[in-house]
Design a protein around this motif. Structure first.
Motif, mmCIF file in Angstrom:
data_model
loop_
_atom_site.group_PDB
_atom_site.id
_atom_site.type_symbol
_atom_site.label_atom_id
_atom_site.label_comp_id
_atom_site.label_asym_id
_atom_site.label_seq_id
_atom_site.Cartn_x
_atom_site.Cartn_y
_atom_site.Cartn_z
ATOM 1 N N HIS A 199 -20.888 49.517 66.339
ATOM 2 C CA HIS A 199 -20.129 50.652 65.820
ATOM 3 C C HIS A 199 -20.717 51.928 66.417
ATOM 4 C CE1 HIS A 199 -23.671 50.736 63.232
ATOM 5 N NE2 HIS A 199 -23.337 51.969 62.844
ATOM 6 N N ILE A 201 -20.847 56.399 65.563
ATOM 7 C CA ILE A 201 -20.521 57.447 64.602
ATOM 8 C C ILE A 201 -20.687 58.818 65.248
ATOM 9 C CG2 ILE A 201 -20.986 56.139 62.504
ATOM 10 C CD1 ILE A 201 -23.789 57.144 62.478
ATOM 11 N N SER A 218 -17.856 55.149 59.444
ATOM 12 C CA SER A 218 -17.119 53.950 59.063
ATOM 13 C C SER A 218 -17.697 52.761 59.818
ATOM 14 C CB SER A 218 -15.626 54.120 59.372
ATOM 15 O OG SER A 218 -15.411 54.086 60.773
ATOM 16 N N SER A 220 -16.314 51.481 62.295
ATOM 17 C CA SER A 220 -15.519 51.539 63.522
ATOM 18 C C SER A 220 -16.325 52.127 64.672
ATOM 19 C CB SER A 220 -14.264 52.390 63.281
ATOM 20 O OG SER A 220 -13.530 51.928 62.178
ATOM 21 N N HIS A 221 -15.692 52.158 65.835
ATOM 22 C CA HIS A 221 -16.201 52.915 66.978
ATOM 23 C C HIS A 221 -15.472 54.256 66.997
ATOM 24 C CE1 HIS A 221 -18.777 50.018 68.996
ATOM 25 N NE2 HIS A 221 -17.838 49.095 68.863
ATOM 26 N N ASP A 222 -16.175 55.341 66.700
ATOM 27 C CA ASP A 222 -15.603 56.685 66.788
ATOM 28 C C ASP A 222 -16.082 57.329 68.081
ATOM 29 O OD1 ASP A 222 -14.422 56.259 64.370
ATOM 30 O OD2 ASP A 222 -15.847 57.457 63.207
ATOM 31 N N SER A 223 -15.171 57.998 68.795
ATOM 32 C CA SER A 223 -15.506 58.539 70.115
ATOM 33 C C SER A 223 -14.638 59.750 70.419
ATOM 34 C CB SER A 223 -15.297 57.465 71.191
ATOM 35 O OG SER A 223 -13.936 57.061 71.231
ATOM 36 N N ARG A 238 -10.564 56.679 66.978
ATOM 37 C CA ARG A 238 -11.196 55.593 66.221
ATOM 38 C C ARG A 238 -10.617 54.252 66.673
ATOM 39 N NH1 ARG A 238 -12.252 56.403 59.982
ATOM 40 N NH2 ARG A 238 -14.126 57.362 60.915
ATOM 41 N N THR A 239 -11.519 53.319 66.990
ATOM 42 C CA THR A 239 -11.147 51.954 67.345
ATOM 43 C C THR A 239 -11.960 50.993 66.493
ATOM 44 O OG1 THR A 239 -12.785 51.898 69.135
ATOM 45 C CG2 THR A 239 -10.546 52.575 69.723
ATOM 46 N N TRP A 257 -5.909 51.692 68.673
ATOM 47 C CA TRP A 257 -6.654 52.938 68.616
ATOM 48 C C TRP A 257 -5.844 53.975 67.851
ATOM 49 C CZ3 TRP A 257 -5.420 57.511 71.653
ATOM 50 C CH2 TRP A 257 -4.316 57.356 72.511
ATOM 51 N N PHE A 260 -7.832 60.689 64.653
ATOM 52 C CA PHE A 260 -8.128 61.244 63.338
ATOM 53 C C PHE A 260 -8.524 62.708 63.474
ATOM 54 C CE2 PHE A 260 -8.217 56.866 62.228
ATOM 55 C CZ PHE A 260 -8.112 56.770 60.842
ATOM 56 N N SER A 269 -11.535 63.095 56.461
ATOM 57 C CA SER A 269 -10.698 62.932 57.645
ATOM 58 C C SER A 269 -9.371 62.305 57.263
ATOM 59 C CB SER A 269 -11.408 62.070 58.693
ATOM 60 O OG SER A 269 -11.639 60.766 58.206
#
Length: 699
Positions: A199, A201, A218, A220-223, A238-239, A257, A260, A269
């Motif tokens: 994951h 953040i 989360s 998830s993978h946030d990028s 977010r993925t 994907w 957000f 968010s």
């Protein structure tokens, strides 16, 4: 059966009467074109026969001025080039191999220096002076007040005053590896991503006394976090987080994907937009990925493949239906948001000529309406456009048949003039008048897929000639009808021109899995490790050449690097009767090892429902599976500091060819990487390629 040959002797014996590849490789190559936020200052990196330096220019004259003075072909690339907002400083990273799959920030030392240059951050005044270095570091970001540089060192954030980088200190320490930094509009906070494996953040660092704020963390993978213009909100992608799945490995599936928006003050968010749950709606994998930006007029802009082409879209920060900004059958890449955030500039394979699908032209569009303009036309290629001088001028890199790539500026108001920058940097002995205009050809693979290719036809009348198929790497690449925007593929373009000058018919194949022809071609079924369907395009290229009246059908060779080396090996293993000889440059030969599929489920009880079939398919998609039918001779080339394809992919192949008695020769490049960071090594590789074909395809 192994033969190692002395290159100096070959160069003397074979090329004494003709120009060598070295003369075709003498062009200077510009990269990293950037601009100041205000005014009309630009900077770019220039590779001049391995001597990589920074050049700058300033309007209205835009005369090229050499800013740094590195005088050795030492393999040290220049990346992350930027100009401070006040226009006073040029900042860059020097060293490493930033096109690699791993170890990009480790030192590169193809010159065998006893104390190699490490990857460092440098800053130099725009009008000249001494370079001010940090001890070590990468990926610099200049603060909006032009006083501080934040950068990455050992996966953590460091910072220093721009005029005293040697005094850099660690800003903060956290778990994970830090990427994707961005200063807040007021310069008081730093936005970043902490990649933690399964994951990632998003965090905000303000100062040493204030705890890091993690933005709606989360599983998830946030990028791709981007600040709103007022610094009060953040938009990000977010993925899903990484986890096990028993889904079939051989079936294509949607990669979801979403976009957000987070409120910084409340740390909440909301979902702004969710990609269509289709294959085409999967997260894009072309240049820049989603290319997410917070633009002017409360617009969020991004790239999506959802209509079958990588296009730009816009959506209000309040939500609603996304707006397609760039309709048409073409792709957008090299995307930049203007300093005033009102326009997007990009390269596109479209224009007023049907052949533009095989080219790149500079284009722009507003962030809030589909008013796209193609700013350049003609038979040349233009890429990496960027707006300067309050969006009144556009700078880009331009080339045509005789002119190798150089920076250019073009007025968008008033007179429609184009100014070429640095033309005097092209050596006088560069053989520009010997270059051949490649032609588009289109043919069908055996399964009905339409394949595009670039044909280089030599002079010399209608007599039958030896021919060579060139296979690019990637595979998400597209060879163009002219100079390429990648230094690696500009090498290949120069090599194909050189081979044509030596009397070869050369066909550069844009096989499936490549970009430029839409999603279905780019993400072809049963391709790569899942069946190697793209090899059908390579075989079709050889068969097409066999049918041409000017080609000797018994003397067709093949060569390529990386994925092109893999497909070269497939051709020699499966169709030695068609391909008489080949040069395999750092290719993959065993997918099971290269893709790690053999170890994918180690220690796990549950496996994919088609796991055993996937392993078998991966093997049958590998050249080693067909070693028993490999008859044609091959030259195998590999650098032993390759950071994209493991060196043992070639040693394994060599051992098997030796056991089978197949004729092979080798050229190992010591301490160079996948990208031939040392100019002299690139010359050595392509001259060896030409010499090998001369011996195998010419009497």
């Amino acid at each position: 059966m192994k033969k190692i040959f002395p290159l100096f002797l070959i160069s003397f014996q074979v090329f004494a009467q003709n120009p060598t590849f070295e003369s075709f490789k003498k062009y200077p190559f510009p990269t990293e074109l950037t601009t100041s936020k205000t005014g009309s200052k630009i900077a770019w990196a220039m590779d001049e026969q391995g001597k990589r330096n920074i050049y700058v220019a300033e309007g209205p004259e835009f005369k090229a001025r050499k800013l740094t003075n590195f005088q050795e072909d030492d393999g040290q690339e220049i990346t992350s080039l930027s100009i401070s907002d006040n226009g006073n400083w040029v900042v860059f990273a020097r060293g490493g191999d930033h096109g690699s799959n791993w170890d990009d920030a480790l030192p590169v030392n193809p010159s065998a220096d006893a104390k190699p240059f490490t990857v460092k951050i440098g800053a130099i005044p725009f009008y000249g002076g001494v370079i001010n270095y940090a001890t070590d570091g990468d990926f610099p970001f200049i603060s909006p007040n032009s006083k501080t540089i934040a950068f990455i060192k050992a996966g953590q954030v460091w910072a220093a005053s721009i005029d005293s980088l040697a005094k850099a200190n660690n800003s903060f320490t956290t778990r994970g590896s830090i990427t994707e930094m961005e200063w807040s509009p007021d310069g008081k906070s730093l936005l970043f991503v902490s990649n933690r494996g399964d994951h990632s953040i998003i965090g905000i660092f303000t100062n040493e006394k204030t705890p890091i704020k993690w933005i709606t963390p989360s599983f998830s993978h946030d990028s791709s976090p981007r600040w709103s213009p007022d610094g009060g909100k953040i938009v990000f992608v977010r993925t899903p987080g990484t986890g096990s799945s028993s889904d079939p490995l051989l079936a294509k599936k949607h990669n979801p994907w979403s976009i957000f928006i987070a409120d910084v003050a409340t740390n909440t968010s909301k979902l702004l937009w969710k990609a269509p749950k289709t294959l085409r709606g999967s997260q894009p994998t072309t240049h820049g990925g989603t290319n997410l930006h917070w633009a002017a007029n409360d617009k969020i802009v991004f790239l999506s493949y959802q209509d079958g082409w990588p296009h730009l879209y816009s959506i209000s920060e309040m939500g609603g239906k996304e707006l397609l900004l760039t309709p048409g059958n073409f792709m957008c890449e090299h995307i930049k948001l203007s300093a005033d955030k009102k326009f997007l500039t990009f390269s596109a394979n479209t224009g007023n000529d049907k052949l533009d699908i095989e080219r790149r032209h500079a284009a722009m569009v507003s962030v809030d309406k589909p008013d796209m303009q193609v700013l350049t036309n003609g038979s040349g290629n233009e890429w990496t456009p960027i707006l300067i001088n309050n969006s009144n001028i556009i700078a880009f890199i331009s080339s045509n048949l005789q002119q190798s790539p150089l920076p250019v500026v073009k007025n968008l108001v008033g007179l429609d003039n184009i100014r070429l920058i640095g033309e005097d940097l092209i050596p006088v002995d560069f053989p520009k008048n010997s270059l051949i205009q490649p032609k588009q050809v289109v043919f069908m693979a055996s399964d009905g897929v339409e394949v595009h290719a670039d044909l280089f036809e030599p002079t010399g009348g209608s007599a039958r000639k030896p021919a060579i198929v060139y296979v690019h790497g990637g595979p998400p690449r597209q060879m163009l009808l002219g100079w390429h925007y990648s230094d690696y593929y500009s090498n290949a373009y120069a090599a194909n021109q050189y081979l044509a000058s030596q009397g070869y018919v050369v066909l550069a194949v844009n096989y499936r899995l490549g970009i430029g022809y839409g999603y279905d071609f780019h993400q072809a079924p049963k391709s790569g490790i899942k069946g190697a369907s793209e090899y059908l395009d390579i075989k079709a290229a050889g068969l097409w050449l066999q049918k041409q009246r000017i080609v000797d059908p018994t003397k067709i060779g093949i060569y390529g690097g990386s994925y092109g080396g893999y497909l070269t090996a497939m051709a020699l293993a499966k169709d030695s009767k068609l391909f008489a000889a080949g040069v395999d440059i750092h290719g993959v030969h065993d997918w099971g090892i290269a893709a790690n599929i053999m170890n994918l489920y180690n220690g796990k009880t549950e496996k994919a429902t088609d796991y055993e079939l996937a392993i078998k398919t991966a093997w049958l998609s590998s050249p080693l599976a067909f070693i028993n039918t490999w008859k044609s001779p091959v030259l195998i080339i590999h650098g032993d500091d390759d950071r994209n394809v493991r060196f043992n992919q070639s040693t394994d192949l060599i051992n098997r060819l030796e056991k089978k008695g197949v004729s092979y020769e080798t050229l190992m490049i010591v301490d160079d990487t996948h990208h031939w960071m040392k100019w002299d090594n690139a010359v050595k590789v392509y001259e060896a390629t030409a010499e090998y074909f001369n011996r195998k395809l010419k009497k």
